[in-house]
Design a protein around this motif. Sequence first.
Motif, PDB file in Angstrom:
ATOM      1  N   TYR A  62       0.829  -1.199   0.000  1.00 22.70           N
ATOM      2  CA  TYR A  62       0.000   0.000   0.000  1.00 22.70           C
ATOM      3  C   TYR A  62       0.864   1.249   0.000  1.00 22.70           C
ATOM      4  O   TYR A  62       1.860   1.339   0.731  1.00 22.70           O
ATOM      5  N   THR A  63       0.461   2.210  -0.803  1.00 20.25           N
ATOM      6  CA  THR A  63       1.130   3.505  -0.798  1.00 20.25           C
ATOM      7  C   THR A  63       0.590   4.350   0.351  1.00 20.25           C
ATOM      8  O   THR A  63      -0.366   3.974   1.028  1.00 20.25           O
ATOM      9  N   LYS A  64       1.201   5.492   0.566  1.00 12.86           N
ATOM     10  CA  LYS A  64       0.734   6.387   1.632  1.00 12.86           C
ATOM     11  C   LYS A  64      -0.693   6.852   1.373  1.00 12.86           C
ATOM     12  O   LYS A  64      -1.496   6.955   2.316  1.00 12.86           O
ATOM     13  N   SER A  65      -0.998   7.146   0.124  1.00 16.22           N
ATOM     14  CA  SER A  65      -2.359   7.588  -0.192  1.00 16.22           C
ATOM     15  C   SER A  65      -3.365   6.461   0.043  1.00 16.22           C
ATOM     16  O   SER A  65      -4.484   6.707   0.513  1.00 16.22           O
ATOM     17  N   ASP A  66      -2.952   5.202  -0.268  1.00 14.80           N
ATOM     18  CA  ASP A  66      -3.842   4.056  -0.015  1.00 14.80           C
ATOM     19  C   ASP A  66      -4.112   3.898   1.476  1.00 14.80           C
ATOM     20  O   ASP A  66      -5.256   3.680   1.901  1.00 14.80           O
ATOM     21  N   ARG A  67      -3.053   3.984   2.271  1.00 10.93           N
ATOM     22  CA  ARG A  67      -3.224   3.836   3.718  1.00 10.93           C
ATOM     23  C   ARG A  67      -4.059   4.968   4.300  1.00 10.93           C
ATOM     24  O   ARG A  67      -4.872   4.754   5.209  1.00 10.93           O
TER      25      ARG A  67
END
Length: 293
Positions: free
Chosen positions: A5-10
């Motif tokens: 997961y990317t930061k935006s996903d998290r």
Amino acid sequence: MNYQYTKSDRALLLANKITLVLFTLIILIPLVYILLASFLDPNVLLRKGLALSASDWTLEGYRRIFQNDAIVRGFFNAFLYSGLFALVTVLTSILAAYPLAIDGFKGKQIFMVFFIITMFFNGGLIPTYLVIKDLGMLNTIWAIVLPGAVSVFNIILARTYFKAIPKELFEAARIDGASDLHIFFKIIVPLSKPIILVLALYAFVAQWNSYFDAMIYLEDPSMHPLQLVLRSILIQNEVQPGMISDQLAMAELKKVSEMIKYSSIIISSLPLLIMYPFFQKYFEKGAMVGSIK
């Protein structure tokens, strides 16, 4: 392979979790408040709010409700009306949806247009009452069960579900010589358990919460469903200005009215709260299958 997961996903997942928690609290807090308030003395509830001390709890509200024999009859009538209404609704919905879902049925578009028109236009209360009166259904169970049993929304929902069933099953059955009735009862119905239970739940809940039709069409109090019985009890115990000159008597009647109000909410909601967990898995599957191909 584990997805990273990317930061935006998290951040998005965290926002979704917070939103779900807030929605859950918005739903649970009123339910918990009403449940606890139904066991509390109204004077304690007004002075201290919710209290967990056993000395502040009372079953007086429930006792006053269940000491009325009309409550027992109302429960029986409500289950009877809701069960029959659900049965008739499911039968009419799946029987109407099946021919509208299969290929080769001529004129199905005309039928769909006719059905959809009825979703937006109706004769109104007085013409409906006159029709039910002329059919001799006043003060009978059929005045509650039949008028609203055919639901276009349910027909469309069932039709969408049937159209999602692979056509190869229909073709294989016809090659084997199966008729439409055989296909419907031996193939379609066993595969449609989720949507059938969803439609039954929709219909049962709608009829369980209904009281207006019974108030209009049923004159015999012994035939009133639970919701109408509870409404009558609340109205009888409602305090109106100028009704009682004695302030102490007015305060006592208002106290009783508050206890009955919370207790009646719990009594009328409890059967549905018990039923829903058993229908949940079918509800999710039946509502979603057919929405995406």
